[in-house]
Motif scaffolding. Sequence first.
Motif, PDB file in Angstrom:
ATOM      1  N   THR A 125       0.842  -1.190   0.000  1.00 22.32           N
ATOM      2  CA  THR A 125       0.000   0.000   0.000  1.00 22.32           C
ATOM      3  C   THR A 125       0.878   1.241   0.000  1.00 22.32           C
ATOM      4  O   THR A 125       1.805   1.359   0.803  1.00 22.32           O
ATOM      5  CB  THR A 125      -0.899   0.021   1.247  1.00 22.32           C
ATOM      6  N   ARG A 180      -2.714   5.668  -0.459  1.00 22.38           N
ATOM      7  CA  ARG A 180      -3.358   4.517   0.178  1.00 22.38           C
ATOM      8  C   ARG A 180      -3.930   3.512  -0.831  1.00 22.38           C
ATOM      9  O   ARG A 180      -4.847   2.771  -0.507  1.00 22.38           O
ATOM     10  CB  ARG A 180      -4.453   4.955   1.152  1.00 22.38           C
ATOM     11  N   ALA A 186       2.181  10.791   7.207  1.00 21.17           N
ATOM     12  CA  ALA A 186       2.191   9.334   7.116  1.00 21.17           C
ATOM     13  C   ALA A 186       3.542   8.713   7.458  1.00 21.17           C
ATOM     14  O   ALA A 186       3.594   7.575   7.915  1.00 21.17           O
ATOM     15  CB  ALA A 186       1.774   8.898   5.709  1.00 21.17           C
TER      16      ALA A 186
END
Length: 99
Positions: free
Chosen positions: A18, A23, A71
């Motif tokens: 991923t 995503r 992230a």
Amino acid sequence: MRQHGKLEYGGQAAPQRTCVGCRVRTAKSELLRLVRVEDHVVPDLRGRLPGRGASLHPSLSCLELAERRRAFPRAFRVRGPLDVSRVRAHLEGEPRNVM
């Protein structure tokens, strides 16, 4: 039929990862592996650097999404910001020492 971490890719099963930016799950071979070296995120071009890895589509838009979503600290399980200048330089095509 349920797929177990694999994606049908060219008639063969391929590992699936991923992208930390957008995503989207896709074949591992289409993503850039990133690792943390001290407080820097660096591209792992050979896929051999030790440590926890994160995957990213090799595009500036996914890098910007990952930065905006914060992230990288989550993906590498660390506190605080990480320097992604080496990844940005690699994606922009600048000749720089990126390991």
